[in-house]
Scaffold this motif. Structure first.
Motif, PDB file in Angstrom:
ATOM      1  N   ASP A  28     -15.568   5.263  -9.442  1.00  0.00           N
ATOM      2  CA  ASP A  28     -14.217   5.372  -8.574  1.00  0.00           C
ATOM      3  C   ASP A  28     -13.114   4.748  -9.648  1.00  0.00           C
ATOM      4  O   ASP A  28     -11.951   5.226  -9.399  1.00  0.00           O
ATOM      5  CB  ASP A  28     -14.383   4.428  -7.398  1.00  0.00           C
ATOM      6  CG  ASP A  28     -15.203   4.773  -6.284  1.00  0.00           C
ATOM      7  OD1 ASP A  28     -15.354   6.345  -6.238  1.00  0.00           O
ATOM      8  OD2 ASP A  28     -15.615   4.281  -5.443  1.00  0.00           O
ATOM      9  N   GLN A  29     -13.344   3.833 -10.253  1.00  0.00           N
ATOM     10  CA  GLN A  29     -12.428   3.228 -11.203  1.00  0.00           C
ATOM     11  C   GLN A  29     -11.928   4.391 -12.170  1.00  0.00           C
ATOM     12  O   GLN A  29     -10.695   4.259 -12.185  1.00  0.00           O
ATOM     13  CB  GLN A  29     -12.804   2.094 -12.057  1.00  0.00           C
ATOM     14  CG  GLN A  29     -11.621   1.420 -12.808  1.00  0.00           C
ATOM     15  CD  GLN A  29     -10.848   0.459 -12.089  1.00  0.00           C
ATOM     16  OE1 GLN A  29     -10.661   0.668 -10.957  1.00  0.00           O
ATOM     17  NE2 GLN A  29     -10.003  -0.088 -13.009  1.00  0.00           N
ATOM     18  N   ARG A  32      -9.604   6.843 -10.237  1.00  0.00           N
ATOM     19  CA  ARG A  32      -8.487   6.247  -9.918  1.00  0.00           C
ATOM     20  C   ARG A  32      -7.705   6.036 -10.966  1.00  0.00           C
ATOM     21  O   ARG A  32      -6.143   6.331 -11.031  1.00  0.00           O
ATOM     22  CB  ARG A  32      -8.507   5.087  -9.228  1.00  0.00           C
ATOM     23  CG  ARG A  32      -9.019   5.236  -7.779  1.00  0.00           C
ATOM     24  CD  ARG A  32      -9.157   3.913  -6.915  1.00  0.00           C
ATOM     25  NE  ARG A  32      -9.689   4.223  -5.703  1.00  0.00           N
ATOM     26  CZ  ARG A  32     -10.864   4.111  -5.226  1.00  0.00           C
ATOM     27  NH1 ARG A  32     -11.815   3.131  -6.165  1.00  0.00           N
ATOM     28  NH2 ARG A  32     -11.608   4.228  -3.999  1.00  0.00           N
ATOM     29  N   ARG A 101      -1.190   3.995  -7.459  1.00  0.00           N
ATOM     30  CA  ARG A 101      -1.488   5.179  -6.834  1.00  0.00           C
ATOM     31  C   ARG A 101      -0.328   6.322  -7.123  1.00  0.00           C
ATOM     32  O   ARG A 101       0.513   6.818  -6.336  1.00  0.00           O
ATOM     33  CB  ARG A 101      -1.400   5.114  -5.094  1.00  0.00           C
ATOM     34  CG  ARG A 101      -2.549   4.332  -4.376  1.00  0.00           C
ATOM     35  CD  ARG A 101      -2.759   4.274  -3.122  1.00  0.00           C
ATOM     36  NE  ARG A 101      -2.439   5.724  -2.619  1.00  0.00           N
ATOM     37  CZ  ARG A 101      -3.585   6.428  -1.921  1.00  0.00           C
ATOM     38  NH1 ARG A 101      -4.781   5.887  -1.976  1.00  0.00           N
ATOM     39  NH2 ARG A 101      -3.318   7.530  -1.576  1.00  0.00           N
TER      40      ARG A 101
END
Length: 171
Positions: A28-29, A32, A101
């Motif tokens: 996930d890191q 992202r 984000r």
């Protein structure tokens, strides 16, 4: 193709991957961080291919003053011939940062400023193709702030948001 909407899910809700989308996006890191670190594929920096932390570290052999180091090696199924294979790269470790984000340009700007040979930092054609424009590269070279670069996107981004609204499944 049939798209099935998930009940009670919102676009901003976190999601954890169960299957890697790519051998070089292992967690996930990395996923992202990719919008912010993927742009480095158009530079002479290593994005950590040839390590177990691709797109989570950034470095170059000439950045010896940077606080972190890693050495890319050939890894079957991930990166057979990584840039700077067998050479110590000095840079930054992003494994424990909270990714924005958005495309976070602070890494690009800071690594450009730290790079000893500015003429060799960008692979201009490759970088411009990744971003779809030469304006970001030229603004970084001219010393523009992240805010100034981002402001240059606003008009086109607002027009895009209007167009994309009809395709969104989730608020």
């Amino acid at each position: 193709l049939e798209v099935i909407q998930v009940k009670n899910w919102k676009h901003a809700d976190p999601w954890t991957i169960t299957v890697k989308p790519s051998p070089n996006l292992p967690n996930d890191q990395a996923i992202r961080l990719y919008p912010s670190t993927g742009v480095f594929e158009g530079t002479n920096m290593s994005v950590g291919r040839g390590t177990q932390m691709p797109f989570q570290v950034l470095g170059h052999p000439d950045l010896k003053a940077q606080p972190f180091s890693f050495t890319p090696v050939s890894i079957d199924g991930m990166s057979k011939n990584p840039i700077y294979e067998g050479k110590v790269c000095y840079g930054i470790d992003l494994r424990n940062v909270t990714p924005q984000r958005k495309i976070d340009l602070k890494y690009l700007i800071s690594m450009y400023k730290a790079f000893p040979d500015k003429e060799k930092f960008f692979n201009a054609n490759n970088f411009d193709r990744h971003l779809g424009t030469s304006s970001v590269r030229l603004q970084v070279i001219q010393g523009a702030s992240e805010e100034a670069i981002r402001n240059g996107w606003q008009k086109d981004l607002e027009a895009y948001h209007v167009i994309r609204n009809k395709y969104l499944l989730y608020p």
